[in-house]
Every structure is written in structure tokens, then in C-alpha cells.
Design an enzyme around this catalytic site. Structure first.
Site, PDB file in Angstrom:
ATOM      1  N   ARG A 151       0.843  -1.211   0.000  1.00 20.93           N
ATOM      2  CA  ARG A 151       0.000   0.000   0.000  1.00 20.93           C
ATOM      3  C   ARG A 151       0.871   1.251   0.000  1.00 20.93           C
ATOM      4  O   ARG A 151       0.532   2.250   0.659  1.00 20.93           O
ATOM      5  CB  ARG A 151      -0.961   0.022   1.188  1.00 20.93           C
ATOM      6  CG  ARG A 151      -1.720  -1.264   1.428  1.00 20.93           C
ATOM      7  CD  ARG A 151      -2.503  -1.709   0.222  1.00 20.93           C
ATOM      8  NE  ARG A 151      -3.233  -2.959   0.474  1.00 20.93           N
ATOM      9  CZ  ARG A 151      -3.874  -3.625  -0.473  1.00 20.93           C
ATOM     10  NH1 ARG A 151      -3.860  -3.194  -1.735  1.00 20.93           N
ATOM     11  NH2 ARG A 151      -4.519  -4.721  -0.186  1.00 20.93           N
ATOM     12  N   ASN A 193       2.922  -7.488   7.669  1.00 22.36           N
ATOM     13  CA  ASN A 193       2.885  -8.794   7.005  1.00 22.36           C
ATOM     14  C   ASN A 193       4.341  -9.195   6.826  1.00 22.36           C
ATOM     15  O   ASN A 193       5.033  -8.652   5.966  1.00 22.36           O
ATOM     16  CB  ASN A 193       2.195  -8.709   5.642  1.00 22.36           C
ATOM     17  CG  ASN A 193       0.695  -8.474   5.781  1.00 22.36           C
ATOM     18  OD1 ASN A 193       0.076  -8.906   6.743  1.00 22.36           O
ATOM     19  ND2 ASN A 193       0.110  -7.787   4.809  1.00 22.36           N
ATOM     20  N   GLU A 276      -5.489 -11.993   8.447  1.00 22.65           N
ATOM     21  CA  GLU A 276      -5.208 -12.048   7.007  1.00 22.65           C
ATOM     22  C   GLU A 276      -4.063 -13.008   6.697  1.00 22.65           C
ATOM     23  O   GLU A 276      -3.164 -12.699   5.916  1.00 22.65           O
ATOM     24  CB  GLU A 276      -4.912 -10.641   6.469  1.00 22.65           C
ATOM     25  CG  GLU A 276      -6.088  -9.690   6.676  1.00 22.65           C
ATOM     26  CD  GLU A 276      -5.900  -8.303   6.084  1.00 22.65           C
ATOM     27  OE1 GLU A 276      -4.747  -7.870   5.940  1.00 22.65           O
ATOM     28  OE2 GLU A 276      -6.925  -7.670   5.776  1.00 22.65           O
ATOM     29  N   ASP A 355     -11.655  -0.650   8.053  1.00 20.93           N
ATOM     30  CA  ASP A 355     -10.318  -0.613   7.480  1.00 20.93           C
ATOM     31  C   ASP A 355     -10.019   0.712   6.786  1.00 20.93           C
ATOM     32  O   ASP A 355      -9.915   0.750   5.569  1.00 20.93           O
ATOM     33  CB  ASP A 355     -10.184  -1.771   6.479  1.00 20.93           C
ATOM     34  CG  ASP A 355      -8.741  -2.115   6.207  1.00 20.93           C
ATOM     35  OD1 ASP A 355      -7.867  -1.503   6.833  1.00 20.93           O
ATOM     36  OD2 ASP A 355      -8.496  -2.993   5.367  1.00 20.93           O
ATOM     37  N   GLU A 383      -4.434   4.417   1.224  1.00 19.25           N
ATOM     38  CA  GLU A 383      -4.932   3.204   0.544  1.00 19.25           C
ATOM     39  C   GLU A 383      -6.342   3.386   0.004  1.00 19.25           C
ATOM     40  O   GLU A 383      -6.617   3.065  -1.146  1.00 19.25           O
ATOM     41  CB  GLU A 383      -4.891   2.024   1.527  1.00 19.25           C
ATOM     42  CG  GLU A 383      -5.453   0.744   0.943  1.00 19.25           C
ATOM     43  CD  GLU A 383      -5.333  -0.435   1.901  1.00 19.25           C
ATOM     44  OE1 GLU A 383      -4.839  -0.255   3.019  1.00 19.25           O
ATOM     45  OE2 GLU A 383      -5.739  -1.547   1.500  1.00 19.25           O
TER      46      GLU A 383
HETATM   47  O1  GCW Z   1      -6.220  -2.622   4.840  1.00 21.35           O
HETATM   48  C1  GCW Z   1      -5.570  -3.801   4.872  1.00 21.35           C
HETATM   49  C2  GCW Z   1      -4.604  -3.687   3.762  1.00 21.35           C
HETATM   50  C3  GCW Z   1      -3.474  -4.675   3.893  1.00 21.35           C
HETATM   51  C4  GCW Z   1      -2.838  -4.465   5.260  1.00 21.35           C
HETATM   52  C5  GCW Z   1      -3.900  -4.682   6.337  1.00 21.35           C
HETATM   53  C6  GCW Z   1      -3.382  -4.445   7.745  1.00 21.35           C
HETATM   54  C7  GCW Z   1      -0.563  -4.767   5.923  1.00 21.35           C
HETATM   55  O2  GCW Z   1      -5.294  -3.842   2.549  1.00 21.35           O
HETATM   56  O3  GCW Z   1      -2.569  -4.431   2.857  1.00 21.35           O
HETATM   57  O4  GCW Z   1      -1.748  -5.333   5.447  1.00 21.35           O
HETATM   58  O5  GCW Z   1      -4.949  -3.816   6.139  1.00 21.35           O
HETATM   59  O6  GCW Z   1      -3.635  -3.391   8.269  1.00 21.35           O
HETATM   60  O7  GCW Z   1      -2.758  -5.330   8.297  1.00 21.35           O
END
Ligand code: GCW
Length: 660
Positions: A151, A193, A276, A355, A383
Site C-alpha cells: 500500500r 505482514n 489475514e 479498514d 490506501e
Molecule cells: O487494509 C488492509 C490492507 C493490507 C494491510 C492490512 C493491515 C498490511 O489492505 O494491505 O496489510 O490492512 O492493516 O494489516
């Protein structure tokens, strides 16, 4: 000894620290009293400013303060607090420690000539939040789908290049300097991640992290690292990462001991677990408190902290299942654990329950864990707010979040409940740092709000304009303010309506796709049909999410009659003919706001064009180019959203405008 000011590579934008911003200070007689590395940094800054503008700096006890225009002194045992006042022609900054002196210096820079006129009683400045942190979602290796920075919309990573920590860290030093100038004191240098390569930063590659930490340290910034919960298996060859397994505990203790051998002031770990696809304690039937406390115990002997993210939800949801509500997840997972976290574990909560959408209510978790240390996480990287191709200044949104009082009007604000504020960074190796030069205002405003959550964001925007365009002339200041001030609401107008969120293209999340996530496993739905739209999150007939709030918010949100317009579709499914508090129907609001949003972008484009010749041409040109794309994209949003809802509802626009 003065520490030389870092010189960014040629062509890199000075952002909010152009030499001109130091001119008022640089022409003065300045006395610096105190010792230590951060005082050396201050000395270097002052010496350079004076060399440029014929001022004079003396370091040491000095011959009586009266002979100086500015006295910068440390008088205390350490810390970030400073006092600044002016009497008998001398401005004095007295700080408790080197960090305070650094912040005091930048305070004087912000004041400009004002710092040297009139008289005023000493005022004490101390940060409201102890930790003001940026999380970089940077990978060392370039990820095949996400690129180097997840992102990231500002080029590659500032820290990592060619598969390792940059050899030349001047750019990182300059970054640290910019961050200190807006009050940020901590940085996590890699993505939450944690992929395979990056997992090794914790152990065999910790030397690279140490090099980055050394580059940031002179500006009072501590370095943190994102780690994988599976590290004992991935790196240590253990058969398990169970947080209650003694061998796992011993592994973390030893790994952490080695980290502190390399980086004595290491800040701690950031962890995204059971989220995730990242590993976590659930695999062993353990709780997130067990998980966080494992790492907290390893860090405790050295004064480190674990930041444990609350972004835990089911990303394999069945879209047919109307009972599961992603918005509920963080609260449902973490409220039962309140009081179980170690003293050096901080729960890091996204400001909204979903989010980082352009409009969300404040996460109900924030007001519901009184016995847990809290960090609130916002997203400077845009994002879902235009990806640094659209101008979208988020100061007003963050300020609304920080001022919200989760426990009711008499209770504390989010800014008071949180101990820490974290932003996902929007900076990269782009010459303008943030891709869109105006996105620098987001980074700056974030740091300043973290220092002073109750500050009026518009004042902070003016500060940013004053520094960045120094010496700023009226038309430039007015023009830049005009295009940024309302830009968040403009973005909101031409994208997903009334708090419903998403409607973005899947994967990269740029540009409209109304049903892009409607039949996906991600839990992000709008439920539009021919009669109406929105998510019923009421307690009476919906998912019950509204009941996660304390009173009066639970009641305010429960009924469409009292729910604020801008959040209506977040909380309720209503017919297109539902009349908003504004007096307009939902469908007419959708049409009107989308036409208005595009008109506002057109106006911003005109305003920006009128500023040509009033600033650095490269900066002007980059923004102008971004505006072309913003306008194209805003029109696309308008037309797709309006056409979609016209086709679904069959209700024509009252004003007969063209909708395809
Ligand atoms: O919003 C989502 C994003 C992911 C991100 C995740 C998070 C790092 O699309 O890319 O991963 O949140 O905050 O962990």
C-alpha cells in the site's frame, strides 16, 4: 561537538524544512547549554542555520543570557518537555532533556520571526501521547503483488534497497530530521505482514536494523521491528510457536537479548497475528493475551514494548451469511481480554472498526478496554483515500477521531484514552517523499496531532504551509489552504456514500467498482438492491454492532432517526427514498454529492493552476499532474456510482443531470 545536518541526495524535496524556514533563527545570536547526543544535533542545526544567515552560536555556560537573542538549554534529567518564553529581548527554551531541546528548537523554527518579537510568559510544551509512531509497511524484497511497500504510493522503501538495508543512509537521516520536526519519536521499519526474507531481520539480519536505528537516533527516534509470531519455527527450527511452551519462551528471550546487544535503545516488536493469514496464538488454542505476553516477557528486561494489533477478523467470510459482521470483530476478540495484557504490551487498534475507509465511526473497542494500554492506528498512506494521486488531507478526519468521546460527552476523548498514536507511513524514496507533494501535509499533521491531539488541524495545516512554502506569500498560502482544507470531504463526496465504504476495485483498491467486494469473502458489503442500500448493524434487527458502544452512542447509532447522515449506511439499510437530516433523500444525496464532489475537484484544479509561478516549478508541476488524474478518477467515480444507483433504483435525478 555539533552534529552536521544530514544532506539529502540531490533533487530531494526539503518538505517542511527548507533553508528559508530557518532564516529568522539563523540571523540571531544563540547560546546553547547542555551536553549529550541530541544537544549535539541541536547544535548542528543551529550552526548550519547561522552559517547561512550570519548568526552566531556559542556553546557552553555562556557569558550571561542577556547577550543573546535565543538561549537553548537543558535543565533536567531527560525527557521531551520544554518551556519557551521571551523576556528582555531574549527568547529562552529550557528543556528537561536533549529530546525536549530538539522539539523546542523546531518550535522556534515554526514560530519564525514571532519567536523574536514582543514578550511572553514561559509556556510549557509536553507531548500528550508518549509514543508517536510511524509503521512502515516496507518489505526488504520486492513482493510480486504488493511491490516493495505494501500500500505504498511513494516509490520504493526509504530503508531497504537491492535486497538489504541501504548502504547510504543520508536519506534516512533526513527523514528522521523531518519526523523530529513534527514530533514523531518512533518508527517500525518493516511491514506487519512479515514475509520470509523480512523474518530474518529479527535474528541474522539484525545488524541491518541496527544501522537504520543509528541513522534515526540523532533525531530522537527509536526503532521498532515487525516480527512474525511463527519466528521460533521459521527461524529457530522449533516444532511449535505455542506461547506457553517453555522452549518457545526461551527462544524469544534469547532472540530479544541479542537484539538489545545490537540496538541498546530498541523500541520493541509490532505484531499482526491471526490476521489475514499471519500466524498467531489461535493455532495453539491460546488467547491473544497469551501471545502478546510472550513477547512482552521477552522485551521486559530491556524496557521494550510489544505493539499487538487488534485487526483480527475472519477474512474467509461467506457473503451469504448475514450474521457475521466484520465490524464487530476487534471488540468481540479483545474486550474479553481486558486486564490480561502485560504492562509493556500495547493493543494497537485501527481508528475505525473496518479498514481506513473515508468515513467510519470510531472503533467501539477504544472505549471498552480501560485496563489495557492503547495505541490508536491511523493510515497516512492513502490506501482508500486516493492513493496519493488524489489530494486528500486527512487532518480533520483524524482530529474528529481523537476528539470523539467513546464513553459519552462527559467521558475522556480518544486522544485521552490512547497512550500512543501510530500512523501507517506514506513516505518512500520518491523525491517528494510522499508521491503527491501535498500528501506531505498528512505526515506533518499526523505528527503534530500525536503531540497535541486537541489541536485545531487547520492551525497545523497553516503551520505546514508556512514552513513548506517559506517565506510564504499570501496568495500561495490562501491557494494551498483552499485546495487542501476541504479535500477529505470532497473525496468523500465523489466516492462511496454515507459511510457505506469500499466500492473500490478489488486487490489494489484504487478507483470505483461498486460491487467489487460485494460477493467476496472479505466482509465488506453494501447490500444495495432495487429498494435500498446499507448494512443493518442495529441491535434490534441487525448484527448488533451498534450495541458495542456505550450510551449515548449505542442509542444514537441504533435508530436511523438519530444516526448522523454521514454514517447512516454504515449502520442502517434504508430505502432510497429515506429522508436524511439534510432534507434530501438518500438517492438524491448520492446524485448531488457526486456532482458536487467533481465540481470541487474542478475548482481545485483551477486554483492550483493559478499558483503556477508562485512556488518551486517541479513541485507545482507534480501536483498539477496528480490533479489531472484526480479529476479523471473523480469523474469515473461519479459516473459509475450515479449510474449504478440510477439503474438499481430507477429514481431519476430531480435536477435532470446526465446520468448514463
Ligand atoms: O487494509 C488492509 C490492507 C493490507 C494491510 C492490512 C493491515 C498490511 O489492505 O494491505 O496489510 O490492512 O492493516 O494489516
Amino acid at each position: 561537538m555539533p552534529l552536521p545536518v544530514p544532506v539529502p541526495p540531490d533533487g530531494v524535496d526539503p518538505a517542511w524544512l527548507p533553508p528559508a524556514a530557518f532564516r529568522p533563527l539563523g540571523s540571531r545570536r544563540i547560546l546553547i547549554r547542555g551536553s549529550g547526543p541530541l544537544v549535539d544535533t541541536v547544535h548542528g542545526e543551529v550552526a548550519e542555520a547561522c552559517a547561512r544567515s550570519e548568526g552566531r552560536v556559542v556553546r557552553g555556560p555562556g557569558p550571561g543570557a542577556a547577550a543573546f537573542d535565543l538561549v537553548l538549554e537543558v535543565d533536567g534529567v531527560g525527557g521531551e518537555t520544554f518551556t519557551c518564553g521571551r523576556r528582555d529581548g531574549t527568547t529562552t527554551v529550557t528543556a528537561l532533556g536533549g529530546a525536549g531541546l530538539l522539539y523546542g528548537l523546531f518550535h522556534v523554527v515554526r514560530l519564525g520571526e514571532e519567536a523574536f518579537s514582543g514578550e511572553w510568559a514561559p509556556e510549557t510544551h509536553r507531548p500528550a501521547l508518549a509514543l508517536r509512531m510511524l509503521d512502515h509497511w516496507d518489505n526488504v524484497a520486492v513482493h510480486p503483488v504488493m511491490g516493495q511497500v505494501e500500500r505504498g504510493y511513494a516509490g520504493g522503501s526509504l530503508f531497504w534497497a537491492d535486497g538489504r538495508a541501504r548502504g547510504d543512509l543520508d536519506r534516512v537521516r533526513s527523514y528522521g530530521r523531518l519526523l523530529a520536526a513534527c514530533g514523531i519519536n518512533a518508527v517500525a521499519v518493516n511491514n506487519v505482514n512479515v514475509h520470509e526474507t523480512e523474518a530474518h531481520l529479527l535474528t541474522d539480519r539484525i545488524g541491518e536494523v541496527a544501522a537504520i536505528a543509528a541513522a534515526l537516533r540523532p533525531y530522537g527516534i527509536r526503532t521498532h521491528l515487525s516480527v512474525t509470531f511463527a519466528a521460533p519455527m521459521v527461524l529457530g527450527g522449533l516444532p511449535t510457536a505455542d506461547p506457553l511452551d517453555p522452549a518457545v519462551r526461551a527462544w524469544w528471550a534469547e532472540a530479544t537479548r541479542r537484539v538489545y546487544e545490537e540496538i541498546g535503545d530498541f523500541g520493541g516488536y509490532v505484531v499482526k497475528a491471526d490476521s489475514e493469514g499471519q500466524p498467531g496464538p489461535f493455532a495453539y488454542g491460546r488467547s491473544h493475551a497469551d501471545g502478546a505476553n510472550l513477547l512482552a516477557a521477552a522485551l521486559e528486561p530491556y524496557g521494550g514494548t510489544v505493539h499487538w494489533r487488534a485487526f483480527v477478523y475472519d477474512h474467509h467470510q461467506d457473503w451469504r451469511d448475514r450474521t457475521t459482521d466484520r465490524a464487530r470483530a476487534a471488540y468481540d476478540h479483545f474486550v474479553p481480554l481486558d486486564g490480561e495484557f502485560a504492562a509493556n504490551a500495547v493493543l494497537q487498534v485501527k481508528h475505525g472498526p473496518m479498514d481506513f475507509q473515508v468515513r467510519e465511526p470510531v472503533s467501539p473497542l477504544i472505549g471498552a478496554v480501560p485496563r489495557t494500554r492503547l495505541a490508536v492506528e491511523v493510515q497516512a498512506t492513502q490506501e482508500y483515500t486516493g492513493q496519493q494521486r488524489h489530494a486528500c488531507w486527512l487532518g480533520p478526519m483524524w482530529s474528529e477521531v481523537l476528539r470523539f468521546r467513546p464513553q459519552g460527552p462527559e467521558g475522556p476523548s480518544v486522544g485521552e484514552l490512547a497512550e500512543e498514536l501510530v500512523a501507517v507511513s506514506n513516505a518512500g524514496d520518491d523525491p517528494f517523499w510522499t508521491g503527491h507533494p501535498l500528501a506531505q501535509a498528512n505526515l506533518y499533521t499526523f505528527g503534530r496531532l500525536a503531540w497535541e491531539p486537541g489541536a485545531d488541524p487547520h492551525r497545523l495545516l497553516d503551520e505546514w504551509i508556512g514552513l513548506t512554502f517559506a517565506p510564504v506569500a499570501r496568495p500561495t498560502a490562501d491557494g494551498v489552504r483552499a485546495v487542501l482544507d476541504g479535500s477529505w470531504r470532497t473525496y468523500e463526496k465523489y466516492t462511496a456514500p454515507l459511510g457505506v465504504g469500499f466500492m473500490v476495485q478489488p486487490g489494489h483498491h484504487y478507483g470505483p467498482s461498486v460491487d467489487g467486494y460485494e460477493y467476496s469473502p472479505w466482509g465488506t458489503y453494501h447490500f444495495a438492491d432495487r429498494d435500498g442500500i446499507g448494512v443493518d448493524r442495529s441491535a434490534a434487527t441487525g448484527t448488533g454492532y451498534a450495541a458495542q458502544y456505550a450510551k449515548p452512542w449505542s442509542q444514537t447509532y441504533e435508530s436511523p432517526e438519530t444516526c448522523p447522515d454521514e454514517l447512516l449506511l454504515f449502520f442502517h439499510h434504508v430505502p432510497y427514498g429515506h429522508v436524511l437530516h439534510s432534507g434530501r433523500t438518500v438517492i438524491q444525496h448520492i446524485y448531488d454529492s457526486h456532482f458536487e464532489g467533481v465540481e470541487e475537484v474542478e475548482e481545485a484544479v483551477r486554483m492550483w493552476a493559478s499558483l503556477a509561478g508562485l512556488m518551486d516549478p517541479a513541485r507545482h508541476a507534480r501536483v498539477a499532474e496528480r490533479y489531472e488524474e484526480q479529476l479523471r478518477s473523480a469523474r469515473e467515480w461519479r459516473d459509475q456510482i450515479n449510474s449504478y444507483f440510477f439503474r438499481k433504483s430507477g429514481v431519476p435525478d430531480e435536477r435532470g443531470r446526465r446520468i448514463c
